[in-house]
Enzyme design. Structure first.
Site, PDB file in Angstrom:
ATOM      1  N   GLY A   8       0.935  -1.281  -0.042  1.00  0.00           N
ATOM      2  CA  GLY A   8      -0.027   0.114   0.047  1.00  0.00           C
ATOM      3  C   GLY A   8       0.810   1.253  -0.096  1.00  0.00           C
ATOM      4  O   GLY A   8       2.088   1.202   0.098  1.00  0.00           O
ATOM      5  N   ASN A   9       0.050   2.407  -0.052  1.00  0.00           N
ATOM      6  CA  ASN A   9       1.050   3.818  -0.151  1.00  0.00           C
ATOM      7  C   ASN A   9       1.819   3.911   1.360  1.00  0.00           C
ATOM      8  O   ASN A   9       2.767   4.456   1.201  1.00  0.00           O
ATOM      9  CB  ASN A   9      -0.064   4.681  -0.428  1.00  0.00           C
ATOM     10  CG  ASN A   9      -0.594   4.877  -1.799  1.00  0.00           C
ATOM     11  OD1 ASN A   9       0.279   4.949  -2.524  1.00  0.00           O
ATOM     12  ND2 ASN A   9      -1.997   4.549  -1.718  1.00  0.00           N
ATOM     13  N   ILE A  12       3.390  -1.950   3.767  1.00  0.00           N
ATOM     14  CA  ILE A  12       3.568  -3.240   3.077  1.00  0.00           C
ATOM     15  C   ILE A  12       2.981  -4.452   4.276  1.00  0.00           C
ATOM     16  O   ILE A  12       3.601  -4.401   5.425  1.00  0.00           O
ATOM     17  CB  ILE A  12       4.936  -3.486   2.609  1.00  0.00           C
ATOM     18  CG1 ILE A  12       5.429  -2.487   1.626  1.00  0.00           C
ATOM     19  CG2 ILE A  12       4.995  -5.002   2.035  1.00  0.00           C
ATOM     20  CD1 ILE A  12       6.910  -2.483   1.341  1.00  0.00           C
ATOM     21  N   GLY A 107      -7.922  -0.919  -9.534  1.00  0.00           N
ATOM     22  CA  GLY A 107      -6.678  -0.738  -8.576  1.00  0.00           C
ATOM     23  C   GLY A 107      -6.430  -2.547  -8.176  1.00  0.00           C
ATOM     24  O   GLY A 107      -7.673  -3.153  -7.877  1.00  0.00           O
ATOM     25  N   ASP A 109      -5.722  -3.539  -5.437  1.00  0.00           N
ATOM     26  CA  ASP A 109      -5.983  -3.870  -4.197  1.00  0.00           C
ATOM     27  C   ASP A 109      -7.706  -4.029  -4.287  1.00  0.00           C
ATOM     28  O   ASP A 109      -8.083  -4.726  -3.184  1.00  0.00           O
ATOM     29  CB  ASP A 109      -5.824  -2.541  -3.376  1.00  0.00           C
ATOM     30  CG  ASP A 109      -6.195  -1.239  -3.681  1.00  0.00           C
ATOM     31  OD1 ASP A 109      -6.235  -1.082  -5.128  1.00  0.00           O
ATOM     32  OD2 ASP A 109      -6.132  -0.348  -2.906  1.00  0.00           O
TER      33      ASP A 109
END
Length: 255
Positions: A8-9, A12, A107, A109
């Site tokens: 993720g931004n 992890i 995305g 995710d």
């Protein structure tokens, strides 16, 4: 054992998967500056904490919303395990039908979460993922991914609020005692947490109106545990959702 990694931004997430069990879960900070060598050392140390020999892994799978980090982690894993990891993206079988303007833009995710919800809870469903951004997506009654909304995450909104104003302080995210704040801190907490809860309730209601039938709501992400208790409608909290989705996708693609 399979190693599942969600990049993720901000964080992890690593998970060890054996059968239907998640044997361990760990988090590392996402750092776009780190090289594949540095991630290799980090992953090796993290796996050692749980007594896992990288060479013994059956395989691995990665989803990522940060392409530069995806490349570095893939190279690191290939060096550690001797095998190239599966990466969620075009060409990988997910079993998910995506009905948006450009399916390739979905995305990874969001796809992983949708696959997990279909396998674990069924459809129709409204899926909330609360991370750096808060995403709300819809699966219709046929299990088709119909799209959704993208909002600034709570911490992102809070940082923008405090950095863009002269007199608003940094605050901790604690549940507000009431909706009408009587001091600056309580007013900000009400806006950040209770305001977000109202938004989740309202968006789920709008989704149901557009599709024409009730939906179950499933939430995941680091901040979901703070917000979902403040919502008025029933929301299922599943903080292992992305790891479950990666497990399902791995099973569909493993040779």
């Amino acid at each position: 054992m399979i190693l599942a990694i969600d990049i993720g931004n901000s964080n992890i997430v690593l998970g060890g998967l054996e059968g239907d069990a998640i044997t361990f879960e760990a988090r590392m900070a996402t750092d776009q500056i780190k090289t594949s060598d540095q991630y290799c050392a980090d992953l090796k140390s993290m796996l050692a904490l749980f007594g896992v020999d990288p060479v013994s892994l059956e395989g691995s799978i990665i989803s990522s919303v940060v392409p530069p980090v995806m490349t570095s982690v893939c190279e690191a894993l290939e060096r550690l395990t001797g095998r190239r990891p599966l990466t969620v993206g075009p060409g990988l079988k997910t079993g998910l039908k995506i009905a948006i303007d450009n399916p390739a833009q979905a995305g990874s995710d969001l796809v992983v979460a949708a696959v997990a919800v279909l396998a674990e809870y069924g459809a129709p469903a409204c899926i909330i993922d609360m991370g750096t951004a808060t995403t709300i997506t819809a699966l219709d009654k046929d299990g088709v991914f119909r799209g959704g909304t993208i909002h600034p995450g709570i911490r992102l909104s809070l940082n923008a609020l405090t950095s863009g104003t002269a007199q608003l302080p940094a605050i901790s995210l604690e549940p507000p005692r009431k909706a009408i704040g009587t001091n600056t801190v309580e007013s900000m907490r009400s806006a950040m947490l209770l305001g977000t809860a109202c938004m989740l309730d309202g968006m789920a209601e709008r989704f149901e109106e557009e599709l024409g039938y009730p939906m179950q709501v499933i939430a995941t992400g680091g901040l979901a545990r703070l917000v979902t208790p403040l919502c008025r409608r029933k929301i299922i909290l599943d903080d292992k959702l992305l790891l479950k989705g990666l497990r399902e996708i791995y099973r569909r693609n493993a040779k």
